[in-house]
Design a protein around this motif. Structure first.
Motif, mmCIF file in Angstrom:
data_model
loop_
_atom_site.group_PDB
_atom_site.id
_atom_site.type_symbol
_atom_site.label_atom_id
_atom_site.label_comp_id
_atom_site.label_asym_id
_atom_site.label_seq_id
_atom_site.Cartn_x
_atom_site.Cartn_y
_atom_site.Cartn_z
ATOM 1 N N ALA A 1 0.713 -1.279 0.175
ATOM 2 C CA ALA A 1 -0.050 0.159 0.097
ATOM 3 C C ALA A 1 0.785 1.243 -0.151
ATOM 4 C CB ALA A 1 -0.894 0.026 1.010
ATOM 5 N N GLY A 2 0.570 2.088 -0.861
ATOM 6 C CA GLY A 2 1.180 3.445 -0.749
ATOM 7 C C GLY A 2 2.356 3.382 -1.399
ATOM 8 N N THR A 3 3.084 2.481 -2.153
ATOM 9 C CA THR A 3 4.168 2.166 -2.748
ATOM 10 C C THR A 3 4.284 2.070 -4.396
ATOM 11 O OG1 THR A 3 4.320 -0.138 -2.927
ATOM 12 C CG2 THR A 3 5.176 0.795 -1.086
ATOM 13 N N GLY A 4 5.342 2.252 -5.125
ATOM 14 C CA GLY A 4 5.451 2.148 -6.486
ATOM 15 C C GLY A 4 4.488 0.712 -7.112
ATOM 16 N N ARG A 5 4.742 -0.196 -6.418
ATOM 17 C CA ARG A 5 4.090 -1.577 -6.671
ATOM 18 C C ARG A 5 2.455 -1.437 -6.609
ATOM 19 N NH1 ARG A 5 7.081 -4.925 -8.987
ATOM 20 N NH2 ARG A 5 8.451 -5.288 -7.421
ATOM 21 N N PHE A 6 2.106 -0.493 -5.745
ATOM 22 C CA PHE A 6 0.463 -0.386 -5.670
ATOM 23 C C PHE A 6 0.088 0.280 -6.940
ATOM 24 C CE2 PHE A 6 -2.609 2.683 -4.491
ATOM 25 C CZ PHE A 6 -3.663 1.916 -4.109
ATOM 26 N N LEU A 7 0.782 1.404 -7.302
ATOM 27 C CA LEU A 7 0.321 2.052 -8.431
ATOM 28 C C LEU A 7 0.467 1.246 -9.835
ATOM 29 C CD1 LEU A 7 1.961 5.461 -7.776
ATOM 30 C CD2 LEU A 7 -0.484 5.048 -7.744
ATOM 31 N N GLU A 8 1.430 0.191 -9.628
ATOM 32 C CA GLU A 8 1.757 -0.236 -10.704
ATOM 33 C C GLU A 8 0.695 -1.579 -11.064
ATOM 34 O OE1 GLU A 8 5.129 -3.908 -12.043
ATOM 35 O OE2 GLU A 8 6.031 -1.881 -11.168
ATOM 36 N N MET A 9 0.350 -2.170 -9.920
ATOM 37 C CA MET A 9 -1.082 -2.935 -9.994
ATOM 38 C C MET A 9 -2.353 -2.079 -10.530
ATOM 39 S SD MET A 9 -0.443 -4.963 -6.489
ATOM 40 C CE MET A 9 -2.047 -5.718 -6.483
ATOM 41 N N MET A 10 -2.302 -1.055 -10.174
ATOM 42 C CA MET A 10 -3.607 -0.121 -10.454
ATOM 43 C C MET A 10 -3.412 0.260 -12.003
ATOM 44 S SD MET A 10 -5.272 -0.287 -7.792
ATOM 45 C CE MET A 10 -4.486 -1.526 -6.750
ATOM 46 N N SER A 11 -2.084 0.224 -12.628
ATOM 47 C CA SER A 11 -1.849 0.865 -14.083
ATOM 48 C C SER A 11 -2.438 -0.419 -14.593
ATOM 49 C CB SER A 11 -0.292 0.938 -14.035
ATOM 50 O OG SER A 11 -0.167 0.995 -15.407
ATOM 51 N N ARG A 12 -2.111 -1.689 -14.467
ATOM 52 C CA ARG A 12 -2.699 -2.750 -15.052
ATOM 53 C C ARG A 12 -4.116 -2.843 -15.106
ATOM 54 N NH1 ARG A 12 1.828 -5.505 -12.617
ATOM 55 N NH2 ARG A 12 0.793 -6.307 -11.074
ATOM 56 N N SER A 13 -4.621 -2.699 -14.098
ATOM 57 C CA SER A 13 -6.112 -2.869 -13.894
ATOM 58 C C SER A 13 -6.933 -1.635 -14.812
ATOM 59 C CB SER A 13 -6.792 -2.710 -12.669
ATOM 60 O OG SER A 13 -6.155 -3.656 -11.707
ATOM 61 N N LEU A 14 -6.104 -0.440 -14.870
ATOM 62 C CA LEU A 14 -6.975 0.615 -15.589
ATOM 63 C C LEU A 14 -6.370 0.615 -16.999
ATOM 64 C CD1 LEU A 14 -6.483 3.361 -13.008
ATOM 65 C CD2 LEU A 14 -8.459 2.443 -13.717
ATOM 66 N N GLU A 15 -5.451 -0.271 -17.633
ATOM 67 C CA GLU A 15 -4.723 -0.386 -18.801
ATOM 68 C C GLU A 15 -4.174 0.985 -19.260
ATOM 69 O OE1 GLU A 15 -7.651 -2.020 -21.103
ATOM 70 O OE2 GLU A 15 -7.587 -3.952 -20.580
ATOM 71 N N VAL A 16 -3.957 1.557 -18.290
ATOM 72 C CA VAL A 16 -2.936 2.893 -18.638
ATOM 73 C C VAL A 16 -1.369 2.659 -18.198
ATOM 74 C CG1 VAL A 16 -2.829 5.408 -17.765
ATOM 75 C CG2 VAL A 16 -4.984 4.240 -17.926
ATOM 76 N N PRO A 17 -0.479 3.027 -19.172
ATOM 77 C CA PRO A 17 0.795 3.074 -18.961
ATOM 78 C C PRO A 17 1.282 3.713 -17.628
ATOM 79 C CG PRO A 17 0.395 3.273 -21.234
ATOM 80 C CD PRO A 17 -0.740 3.561 -20.628
ATOM 81 N N LEU A 18 2.176 3.178 -16.646
ATOM 82 C CA LEU A 18 2.436 3.603 -15.566
ATOM 83 C C LEU A 18 3.090 5.229 -15.639
ATOM 84 C CD1 LEU A 18 2.668 3.024 -12.543
ATOM 85 C CD2 LEU A 18 5.112 2.081 -12.940
ATOM 86 N N ASN A 19 3.822 5.415 -16.699
ATOM 87 C CA ASN A 19 4.356 6.811 -16.774
ATOM 88 C C ASN A 19 3.546 7.783 -17.544
ATOM 89 O OD1 ASN A 19 4.203 5.545 -19.484
ATOM 90 N ND2 ASN A 19 6.184 6.114 -20.164
ATOM 91 N N GLU A 20 2.080 7.199 -17.725
ATOM 92 C CA GLU A 20 1.153 8.235 -18.054
ATOM 93 C C GLU A 20 0.149 8.603 -16.972
ATOM 94 O OE1 GLU A 20 -0.572 6.941 -21.826
ATOM 95 O OE2 GLU A 20 1.349 6.492 -22.845
ATOM 96 N N MET A 21 0.174 8.044 -16.136
ATOM 97 C CA MET A 21 -0.674 7.944 -14.917
ATOM 98 C C MET A 21 -0.781 9.233 -14.326
ATOM 99 S SD MET A 21 -1.203 4.177 -13.079
ATOM 100 C CE MET A 21 -2.462 4.546 -11.805
#
Length: 558
Positions: free
Chosen positions: A429-449
């Motif tokens: 929670a609250g880490t880069g891994r958290f955002l990376e997981m959400m990036s996959r769910s949203l189908e948005v590249p991590l560097n564009e979030m």
């Protein structure tokens, strides 16, 4: 062989019957066996004791009524046919003459139970000799850093991590510590009553009604202590009250650690302990380092490297004696940290057309710092980030580092020394891994979030910070046709809330810097600035800050 868990246990009685008394120090990786017999929400220490007993074939056990969880453990053991002798001693919670008499009655009952179990009569002469031959424990300390350990029972492996980090444990004030007194019994007197008083007047644990001796003895010895490591057991709150009291009244540095009595969190615990010891060493050795650094400043051939091995990326910085960054690289860590380190170092060297043997010193830091065979030394990322932040901007007082695996808040003094830090627990929670997981769910590249989140319209709250539950929330929001920028903005707020809580733990102070890959996410930065009500300084390349700090330390040591 009979196991026991508490210092109030009359283990001399067991030994007088010829039984080997073993103090149980659980060393388990999980609770596979224990959770088939006990509820998952039972205290982790009670489960660890049960797991250790089964793993080590310890089927005779003496317990003390220290808490409801241990009493529940007693109930479980009594119904398990594998356990042959299970006994619970009802230790009084006060220390006075009436309590001594109550304890004597408990010991008398215990002797009768041991006679029935062993088929032998109690040998009082042997018992008295055993007690009288005990000597006060001697603590050897060859370190310049002197620590006291306080709080609840602590594993031997955690104490080893402390000594391996270069500190000496002068005082072990935990409830299983070796700060104890000796006594001499006389057969012509009521020796069982004297022994009862001896047990009850051990250095008190928090179960006792009067336990001020813990803090009083600490205060008496503060002059011989550089810092305190305060240990608590997960889900056991009793010692947290004492910690809060100490933090307000003790002036020397103190680190609070929490374990669940498994070995799963050893990596993160190692970082916390080593960073704390490094902080204390910095206070003691600053003048020597300055002198040493200046004496080598004429050497024109010094080239050093810092390598930061994180869970997601591995970063390298090569620096000369003038503290100029000559080369840097960022590579994916991949499945094996050593391979990521080799790739990152190769890239940084190739930019300068150099080979590794041209480097005077290499210092590693980060999550995988212990797995880099070509590093000369390892230093925690806490110390390295502090060193680099002050180098990049000497007005920085609070560093916020959000990496792939963990988040940290680090507080600096006006000379750039680390004076406090806080890390997240064993959760993404609250880490880069958290955002990376959400990036996959949203189908948005991590560097564009980050950029995409700036176009938010509806203010959405993500109520759960657990990565698994938050992902379910995101899926639910997608099903409701919520806009992607609004969802990402909600995620950014959740991350900033978690991070701001870490900052609050070390004390908010203006002069913020953010490091790590998440610092490139403009959406998270903006939300965090709103939470802190302050601007945050972002370095030109926030991912290499740890490696810069490692390189700076390498220069100081040359």
């Amino acid at each position: 062989m009979i196991g026991y868990v508490c210092k109030y246990t009359p283990f001399h009685i067991m030994e007088a019957f010829g039984e080997k008394a073993v103090k149980i120090d659980p060393n388990v990786r999980g609770f596979d066996k224990a959770e088939t017999l006990m509820h998952p929400n039972i205290c982790t220490y009670a489960k660890a004791v049960l797991e250790e007993c089964i793993n080590s074939n310890i089927y005779n056990l003496v317990l003390v009524n220290c808490c409801d969880s241990i009493k529940r453990l007693y109930d479980v053991l009594k119904t398990d046919e594998r356990f042959k002798f299970v006994y619970l001693i009802d230790v009084p919670r006060k220390r006075n003459k009436a309590s001594d008499l109550m304890m004597k009655k408990q010991i008398t009952n215990f002797i009768e139970a041991m006679e029935e179990y062993t088929g032998s009569k109690f040998d009082d002469d042997k018992f008295i000799n055993l007690v009288n031959s005990c000597s006060e424990p001697k603590i050897e300390n060859n370190s310049n850093i002197n620590l006291a350990i306080m709080g609840s029972r602590i594993k031997d492996s955690t104490i080893k991590q402390i000594t391996d980090a270069g500190a000496g444990v002068n005082f072990n004030f935990t409830c299983t510590g070796d700060f104890s007194r000796t006594t001499k019994l006389n057969k012509n007197e009521d020796y069982l009553l004297s022994y009862s008083a001896f047990l009850l007047n051990s250095f008190p644990c928090m179960r006792m009604v009067e336990n001020d001796d813990r803090i009083n003895v600490l205060n008496e010895n503060l002059g011989n202590i550089d810092g305190i490591i305060y240990h608590t057991t997960k889900f056991c709150d009793a010692y947290s009250f004492e910690y809060a009291k100490l933090k307000d009244s003790i002036s020397i540095p103190m680190l609070k650690i929490e374990t669940d009595y498994t070995e799963k969190g050893n990596g993160q615990m190692k970082t916390r302990i080593e960073a704390f010891v490094e902080t204390l060493k910095t206070k003691n050795n600053n003048s020597e380092k300055i002198k040493k650094n200046s004496s080598n400043s004429t050497n024109a051939d010094i080239l050093v490297a810092g390598i930061d091995s994180g869970s997601t990326s591995t970063n390298v910085v090569i620096m000369n004696k003038n503290r100029e960054i000559l080369s840097s690289s960022i590579a994916r860590t991949g499945a094996k940290s050593q391979n990521g380190a080799e790739a990152a170092m190769k890239e940084a060297l190739e930019k300068l057309n150099l080979t590794r043997d041209k480097l005077t010193k290499i210092i590693s830091t980060g999550y995988g710092r212990v797995s880099i065979p070509f590093a000369d030394e390892e230093v925690t990322e806490i110390t390295c980030h502090g060193k680099a932040a002050y180098f990049l901007n000497n007005s920085v007082r609070t560093i916020i580092d959000i990496g792939g695996q963990d988040s940290k808040a680090i507080k600096l003094d006006n000379k750039g020394n680390v004076i406090d830090f806080a890390m997240n627990d064993k959760c993404a929670a609250g880490t880069g891994r958290f955002l990376e997981m959400m990036s996959r769910s949203l189908e948005v590249p991590l560097n564009e979030m980050g950029e995409k989140s700036l176009d938010w319209k509806e203010d959405i709250d993500i109520t759960s910070m657990c990565s698994v539950f938050a992902e379910s929330e995101v899926v639910s929001l997608i099903a409701q046709n919520k806009e992607i920028p609004d969802i990402i903005h909600g995620l950014n707020k959740a991350v900033s809330t978690k991070t701001a809580a870490l900052v609050n733990r070390v004390g908010k102070e203006e002069g913020y810097m953010m490091t790590g890959g998440v610092a490139k996410n403009v959406g998270v930065v903006k939300c965090l600035e709103e939470k802190l009500q302050s601007k945050i300084f972002i370095p030109e390349e926030p991912q290499i800050v740890g490696a810069i700090g490692a390189a700076l330390i390498a220069l100081e040591e040359e």
